[in-house]
Scaffold this motif. Structure first.
Motif, PDB file in Angstrom:
ATOM      1  N   SER A 153      -2.227  11.902  13.414  1.00  0.00           N
ATOM      2  CA  SER A 153      -1.581  11.064  12.399  1.00  0.00           C
ATOM      3  C   SER A 153      -2.417   9.826  12.095  1.00  0.00           C
ATOM      4  CB  SER A 153      -0.187  10.649  12.881  1.00  0.00           C
ATOM      5  OG  SER A 153       0.651  11.764  13.067  1.00  0.00           O
ATOM      6  N   GLU A 154      -3.001   9.220  13.117  1.00  0.00           N
ATOM      7  CA  GLU A 154      -3.841   8.038  12.904  1.00  0.00           C
ATOM      8  C   GLU A 154      -5.040   8.371  12.014  1.00  0.00           C
ATOM      9  OE1 GLU A 154      -4.928   6.704  16.741  1.00  0.00           O
ATOM     10  OE2 GLU A 154      -3.055   5.600  17.089  1.00  0.00           O
ATOM     11  N   LEU A 155      -5.679   9.494  12.263  1.00  0.00           N
ATOM     12  CA  LEU A 155      -6.843   9.885  11.466  1.00  0.00           C
ATOM     13  C   LEU A 155      -6.461  10.115  10.006  1.00  0.00           C
ATOM     14  CD1 LEU A 155      -8.553  12.358  13.974  1.00  0.00           C
ATOM     15  CD2 LEU A 155      -9.194   9.981  13.490  1.00  0.00           C
TER      16      LEU A 155
ATOM     17  N   SER B 251       2.753   3.151   8.180  1.00  0.00           N
ATOM     18  CA  SER B 251       2.032   3.896   9.215  1.00  0.00           C
ATOM     19  C   SER B 251       2.629   3.621  10.586  1.00  0.00           C
ATOM     20  CB  SER B 251       0.548   3.511   9.209  1.00  0.00           C
ATOM     21  OG  SER B 251      -0.041   3.786   7.960  1.00  0.00           O
ATOM     22  N   ASN B 252       2.911   2.356  10.852  1.00  0.00           N
ATOM     23  CA  ASN B 252       3.533   1.999  12.129  1.00  0.00           C
ATOM     24  C   ASN B 252       4.922   2.625  12.241  1.00  0.00           C
ATOM     25  OD1 ASN B 252       3.561   0.359  14.638  1.00  0.00           O
ATOM     26  ND2 ASN B 252       5.233  -0.696  13.603  1.00  0.00           N
TER      27      ASN B 252
ATOM     28  N   MET C 254       1.648  -1.610  -4.854  1.00  0.00           N
ATOM     29  CA  MET C 254       2.308  -2.053  -3.616  1.00  0.00           C
ATOM     30  C   MET C 254       1.965  -1.168  -2.430  1.00  0.00           C
ATOM     31  SD  MET C 254       6.224  -0.734  -3.699  1.00  0.00           S
ATOM     32  CE  MET C 254       6.582   1.028  -3.531  1.00  0.00           C
ATOM     33  N   TRP C 255       1.553   0.102  -2.690  1.00  0.00           N
ATOM     34  CA  TRP C 255       1.358   1.024  -1.582  1.00  0.00           C
ATOM     35  C   TRP C 255       0.256   0.572  -0.638  1.00  0.00           C
ATOM     36  CZ3 TRP C 255       5.285   3.893  -0.798  1.00  0.00           C
ATOM     37  CH2 TRP C 255       6.048   4.366  -1.865  1.00  0.00           C
ATOM     38  N   THR C 256      -0.768  -0.069  -1.171  1.00  0.00           N
ATOM     39  CA  THR C 256      -1.856  -0.513  -0.286  1.00  0.00           C
ATOM     40  C   THR C 256      -1.389  -1.607   0.669  1.00  0.00           C
ATOM     41  OG1 THR C 256      -4.150  -1.247  -0.242  1.00  0.00           O
ATOM     42  CG2 THR C 256      -2.714  -2.265  -1.878  1.00  0.00           C
ATOM     43  N   TYR C 257      -0.372  -2.372   0.250  1.00  0.00           N
ATOM     44  CA  TYR C 257       0.198  -3.390   1.131  1.00  0.00           C
ATOM     45  C   TYR C 257       1.248  -2.792   2.066  1.00  0.00           C
ATOM     46  CZ  TYR C 257      -1.912  -6.494  -2.340  1.00  0.00           C
ATOM     47  OH  TYR C 257      -2.795  -7.131  -3.182  1.00  0.00           O
ATOM     48  N   ALA C 258       1.900  -1.726   1.624  1.00  0.00           N
ATOM     49  CA  ALA C 258       2.973  -1.142   2.413  1.00  0.00           C
ATOM     50  C   ALA C 258       2.478  -0.166   3.469  1.00  0.00           C
ATOM     51  CB  ALA C 258       3.961  -0.408   1.490  1.00  0.00           C
TER      52      ALA C 258
END
Length: 293
Positions: A266-268, A203-204, A194-198
């Motif tokens: 954080s984005e990187l 992140s947002n 699920m983490w790849t979908y979450a």
């Protein structure tokens, strides 16, 4: 800090700025950046824990527990953050003092609510009036962390609940066909995938949490916004030793740069985590990695 700073009225140019920027109030301002970073370091895992618990409750087979999880997600997400922060912190603080008052002062015969005042016996105060200053600050910071965790935990719960629903149902059916129990399927199949979908939603949410840290100012914590306003103002009696015009614009510009740099870093980091989690997954990023390989 410097020996020549004993008489600020005689200073000019670089010496004046070097003394002004190293006063005790400025050192507290610099340390307040650590307060913000500490808040993020503690609140993020706490909110994720609240979110995971809320998502698990919302998808529970036990109907009352499922309702409880969905109500938590809907109610907290539906209340404006500022209203919830101001209400919850006051309610929690008074609730703690009320319980301590009932235990420690059973013979108290005066009403606790007297008009707009909330009065409890002195030994029920939290923390006590003669407690050291650091204890008062730690108590206020703890209330702030709990409030942040509850609010952003509801948003995280909604993200994680959707991510759990996004895992292909064929994976669950295959696990059942191999004889895995419901609990084994949840922890070994559903949660790892699920983490790849979450992660996009989380992140947002992390970015929103960074931008919400100035709410500490509303909770009485001396954060970077508090000190930027106090130090930048020109009419604060505390800093008459170093009089200056209204410099709040420059202080807040410094905060703007700080937040922009922090969000960019954080984005990187989040992009690298997303790439790593997408490896081998049946997602757009996962397919792109397979084609590139």
């Amino acid at each position: 800090m410097f020996s020549f700073c004993s008489d600020p009225a005689t200073l000019e140019g670089i010496q004046w700025y070097s003394c002004y920027l190293t006063t005790g109030k400025h050192l507290a301002f610099y340390m307040s950046f650590g307060t913000v970073l500490l808040l993020l370091a503690v609140t993020a895992p706490a909110a994720l824990l609240f979110g995971f618990g809320g998502a698990m409750a919302a998808r529970a087979r036990f109907t009352p527990l499922s309702w409880l999880g969905k109500i938590y997600i809907s109610v907290v997400r539906g209340v404006p953050d500022i209203a919830f922060f101001l209400f919850f912190v006051i309610a929690l603080d008074q609730g703690i003092e009320y319980l301590r008052h009932k235990v420690k002062c059973p013979d108290w015969d005066e009403p606790i609510r007297q008009g707009s005042d909330f009065l409890v016996c002195s030994i029920a105060k939290m923390p006590l009036g003669d407690a050291p200053q650091w204890l008062h600050e730690a108590y206020g910071f703890s209330l702030a962390v709990l409030t942040f965790a509850i609010v952003f935990g509801a948003f995280a719960a909604n993200v994680l609940f959707g991510a759990m629903q996004a895992v292909p149902h064929a994976q669950i059916e295959t696990a059942a066909a191999y004889g895995l129990s419901h609990r084994q399927t949840f922890w070994r199949i559903l949660v790892p995938q699920m983490w790849t979908y979450a992660l996009p939603g989380l992140s947002n949410l992390w970015m929103v949490l960074i931008k919400a840290t100035p709410l500490l100012f509303l909770l009485g914590v001396e954060d970077i916004v508090f000190w930027a306003r106090e130090l930048g103002g020109s009419k604060t009696a505390k800093f008459t030793a170093y009089p200056h015009p209204d410099w709040r614009m420059w202080y807040f510009l410094g905060l703007l740069v700080f937040y922009l740099v922090f969000t960019r870093v954080s984005e990187l980091v989040l992009d690298r985590i997303t790439t790593r989690l997408a490896h081998g997954q049946a997602t757009v990023d996962g397919e792109a990695q397979r084609k590139a390989a």
